[in-house]
Design a protein around this motif. Sequence first.
Motif, mmCIF file in Angstrom:
data_model
loop_
_atom_site.group_PDB
_atom_site.id
_atom_site.type_symbol
_atom_site.label_atom_id
_atom_site.label_comp_id
_atom_site.label_asym_id
_atom_site.label_seq_id
_atom_site.Cartn_x
_atom_site.Cartn_y
_atom_site.Cartn_z
ATOM 1 N N PRO A 130 0.757 -1.174 0.160
ATOM 2 C CA PRO A 130 0.023 -0.087 -0.079
ATOM 3 C C PRO A 130 0.974 1.041 -0.138
ATOM 4 O O PRO A 130 1.965 1.204 0.545
ATOM 5 N N SER A 131 0.347 2.338 -0.522
ATOM 6 C CA SER A 131 1.138 3.634 -0.698
ATOM 7 C C SER A 131 1.519 4.086 0.697
ATOM 8 O O SER A 131 2.519 4.456 0.744
ATOM 9 N N ALA A 132 0.471 3.920 1.392
ATOM 10 C CA ALA A 132 0.931 4.488 3.211
ATOM 11 C C ALA A 132 1.957 3.663 3.794
ATOM 12 O O ALA A 132 2.695 4.193 4.563
ATOM 13 N N ASN A 133 2.431 2.607 3.005
ATOM 14 C CA ASN A 133 3.578 1.936 3.714
ATOM 15 C C ASN A 133 4.927 1.845 3.069
ATOM 16 O O ASN A 133 5.877 1.032 3.135
ATOM 17 N N ARG A 134 4.914 2.778 2.019
ATOM 18 C CA ARG A 134 6.029 2.973 1.200
ATOM 19 C C ARG A 134 6.983 4.211 1.486
ATOM 20 O O ARG A 134 6.066 4.951 2.017
ATOM 21 N N LEU A 135 8.137 4.168 1.516
ATOM 22 C CA LEU A 135 8.789 5.289 1.483
ATOM 23 C C LEU A 135 8.484 6.369 0.455
ATOM 24 O O LEU A 135 8.381 6.268 -0.850
ATOM 25 N N HIS A 136 8.112 7.566 1.216
ATOM 26 C CA HIS A 136 7.742 8.704 0.166
ATOM 27 C C HIS A 136 9.036 9.812 0.133
ATOM 28 O O HIS A 136 9.757 10.105 0.845
ATOM 29 N N ILE A 137 9.288 9.942 -1.267
ATOM 30 C CA ILE A 137 10.419 10.753 -1.588
ATOM 31 C C ILE A 137 9.844 11.905 -2.604
ATOM 32 O O ILE A 137 9.156 11.954 -3.513
ATOM 33 N N GLY A 138 10.050 13.243 -2.159
ATOM 34 C CA GLY A 138 9.560 14.292 -2.840
ATOM 35 C C GLY A 138 10.781 15.014 -3.563
ATOM 36 O O GLY A 138 11.727 14.989 -3.182
ATOM 37 N N ILE A 139 10.294 15.316 -4.677
ATOM 38 C CA ILE A 139 11.150 16.261 -5.843
ATOM 39 C C ILE A 139 10.841 17.624 -5.920
ATOM 40 O O ILE A 139 9.775 17.973 -6.393
ATOM 41 N N PHE A 140 11.486 18.588 -5.528
ATOM 42 C CA PHE A 140 11.329 20.107 -5.292
ATOM 43 C C PHE A 140 12.441 20.738 -6.319
ATOM 44 O O PHE A 140 13.483 20.279 -6.548
ATOM 45 N N GLY A 141 11.929 21.838 -6.481
ATOM 46 C CA GLY A 141 12.803 22.819 -7.364
ATOM 47 C C GLY A 141 12.099 23.960 -8.231
ATOM 48 O O GLY A 141 10.913 23.833 -8.296
ATOM 49 N N ASN A 142 12.784 24.644 -8.768
ATOM 50 C CA ASN A 142 12.088 25.864 -9.550
ATOM 51 C C ASN A 142 11.656 25.188 -11.022
ATOM 52 O O ASN A 142 12.040 24.107 -11.237
ATOM 53 N N ARG A 143 10.788 25.974 -11.364
ATOM 54 C CA ARG A 143 10.157 25.505 -12.900
ATOM 55 C C ARG A 143 11.430 25.433 -13.939
ATOM 56 O O ARG A 143 12.443 26.355 -13.929
ATOM 57 N N ASN A 144 11.333 24.252 -14.591
ATOM 58 C CA ASN A 144 12.361 24.089 -15.786
ATOM 59 C C ASN A 144 13.745 23.577 -15.306
ATOM 60 O O ASN A 144 14.653 23.639 -15.868
ATOM 61 N N ALA A 145 13.738 23.169 -14.014
ATOM 62 C CA ALA A 145 15.100 23.010 -13.368
ATOM 63 C C ALA A 145 15.305 21.459 -13.809
ATOM 64 O O ALA A 145 16.406 20.984 -13.785
ATOM 65 N N GLY A 146 14.336 20.789 -14.384
ATOM 66 C CA GLY A 146 14.234 19.289 -14.830
ATOM 67 C C GLY A 146 13.727 18.328 -13.721
ATOM 68 O O GLY A 146 14.188 17.246 -13.713
ATOM 69 N N LYS A 147 12.861 18.733 -12.681
ATOM 70 C CA LYS A 147 12.306 18.052 -11.923
ATOM 71 C C LYS A 147 11.697 16.720 -12.480
ATOM 72 O O LYS A 147 11.978 15.562 -12.221
ATOM 73 N N SER A 148 10.936 16.861 -13.311
ATOM 74 C CA SER A 148 10.198 15.848 -14.095
ATOM 75 C C SER A 148 10.901 14.784 -14.827
ATOM 76 O O SER A 148 10.867 13.605 -14.982
ATOM 77 N N SER A 149 11.960 15.540 -15.708
ATOM 78 C CA SER A 149 13.129 14.921 -16.353
ATOM 79 C C SER A 149 13.633 13.750 -15.537
ATOM 80 O O SER A 149 14.207 12.835 -15.630
ATOM 81 N N GLU A 179 8.509 0.431 -7.525
ATOM 82 C CA GLU A 179 9.703 -0.386 -6.913
ATOM 83 C C GLU A 179 10.923 0.570 -7.239
ATOM 84 O O GLU A 179 11.127 0.610 -8.727
ATOM 85 N N LEU A 180 11.746 0.772 -6.396
ATOM 86 C CA LEU A 180 12.881 1.673 -7.054
ATOM 87 C C LEU A 180 14.031 0.646 -6.328
ATOM 88 O O LEU A 180 14.404 1.139 -5.114
ATOM 89 N N LEU A 181 14.909 0.165 -7.096
ATOM 90 C CA LEU A 181 16.278 -0.242 -6.354
ATOM 91 C C LEU A 181 17.168 0.551 -6.189
ATOM 92 O O LEU A 181 17.375 1.736 -6.899
ATOM 93 N N PRO A 182 18.004 0.520 -4.902
ATOM 94 C CA PRO A 182 17.830 -0.241 -3.988
ATOM 95 C C PRO A 182 16.972 -0.332 -2.988
ATOM 96 O O PRO A 182 17.233 -0.850 -1.892
ATOM 97 N N LEU A 183 15.881 0.833 -3.179
ATOM 98 C CA LEU A 183 15.268 1.048 -1.951
ATOM 99 C C LEU A 183 13.962 0.127 -1.735
ATOM 100 O O LEU A 183 13.737 -0.353 -0.451
ATOM 101 N N GLY A 184 13.405 -0.398 -2.904
ATOM 102 C CA GLY A 184 12.305 -1.497 -2.453
ATOM 103 C C GLY A 184 10.839 -0.325 -2.993
ATOM 104 O O GLY A 184 11.217 0.685 -3.751
ATOM 105 N N PRO A 185 9.726 -0.527 -2.331
ATOM 106 C CA PRO A 185 8.430 0.111 -2.731
ATOM 107 C C PRO A 185 8.639 1.521 -2.183
ATOM 108 O O PRO A 185 8.927 1.857 -1.192
ATOM 109 N N VAL A 186 8.346 2.449 -3.176
ATOM 110 C CA VAL A 186 8.331 4.036 -2.736
ATOM 111 C C VAL A 186 7.245 4.629 -3.500
ATOM 112 O O VAL A 186 6.690 4.188 -4.406
ATOM 113 N N VAL A 187 7.191 5.809 -2.942
ATOM 114 C CA VAL A 187 6.257 6.914 -3.761
ATOM 115 C C VAL A 187 7.130 7.883 -3.949
ATOM 116 O O VAL A 187 7.640 8.762 -3.184
ATOM 117 N N LEU A 188 7.353 8.236 -5.344
ATOM 118 C CA LEU A 188 7.999 9.461 -5.753
ATOM 119 C C LEU A 188 6.918 10.416 -6.086
ATOM 120 O O LEU A 188 5.812 10.304 -6.749
#
Length: 409
Positions: free
Chosen positions: A7-26, A55-64
């Motif tokens: 379940p999403s609630a049991n996954r590690l949560h990783i946030g990606i932050f930055g200015n517009r066009n810094a390449g966050k989505s890329s 699933e994100l190795l080597p972490l396992g189940p995550v939410v990005l």
Amino acid sequence: MSLNETPSANRLHIGIFGNRNAGKSSLLNAITGQELAVVSEVKGTTTDPVSKAMELLPLGPVVLIDTPGLDDEGELGQKRMEKSFEVLRKIDFAIVVLDGQDARLSNAQKELLEILKDKKLPFVIAINKLDAMSKAQEKMIEKTDWAKIYPYVFVSSLTKEGVDKLKNYIAHGIQETGQRDLIKDLLEPKDVVVLVTPIDAAAPKGRMILPQQQTIRDILDGNAICMVTKETTLPETLESLKNPPKMVVTDSQAFKVVNEMTPKDIPLTSFSILFARLKGDLEQQVRGAAAISMLKDGAKVLISEGCTHHRQCGDIGTEKLPKLLKKFTGKELELSFTSGTGFEKDLTKYDLVIHCGGCMLNEKEMKYRLAEAKRQNVPMTNYGVAIAYMNGILKRSLSLFPEKELLND
């Protein structure tokens, strides 16, 4: 949802932050190796936080979680930025993305980094677009004041250079919270647990709800024995056992009838109370339930859920709980409802908050909500605790927990 999915609630949560066009989505796409996020040269393509469980190795189940730009403009842009900062309350790690060709920190980025430090949230600055940078630019960045203070890594979303290094940095930077067991710590191998799961109009067709799934799994992980029944067949289930079960766990909406059916020498609790103990402050929520007896005519009560399921006839949050509150208090109450991420910031206008068990929220988000209620001096409890209190069985429903000595007064 299948039983073998995390379940999403049991996954590690990783946030990606930055200015517009810094390449966050890329960068998100480069980390995952998939085209998950829309990439555009147009600033502000990401307008709301976008979550992806994987699933994100080597972490396992995550939410990005990909967030809107910190430098968004205008009134709408300000609201988007606020949404980005709200993500901080539920993440385990932050990636702050800088455009390597203009690696100066904006005021919003400085504010973000200070918040991360204050919250003791692990993070790394990902200096993106390495493929377009010269060695001289790299050296200049290495000499900046912030580079002497904050951790950073050079990456290229285009060529994937540095991405593996970034992944390993995340893996080593995340500190596991050491989440408690849901029920396993209360059991010995081969103990029998009877779960009472009503099947009514609000029950999802063809599957068990998440709290029931997770409880079953935790029982099995403890090498104990799980029996699942409806409230209508609970007496027959108990009679079929050679010895009494270690405990009975019921859905909160059947608390009263299950209490009447279950012999007093058998411990009884609910899925919701198990989650109150797992993800939050059980003592705070027990004390919050006592505030129900103090409600007066016109009192304002917020009933909040962590998920956004479709409301059906007989819904516990919007129908059964309000009816029980009216019957127990005998008062005309003013009720408000929220769901999903829509937890109100200003709770001071309420006399009480009643929250669901939070099975769809991770521990950080649930503890944030409890902490906000405590900070604003507003009593807060949860569905199971409140229902047990109003049915006069709260003491019984807490008797099997090691923390029960904290709740005697």
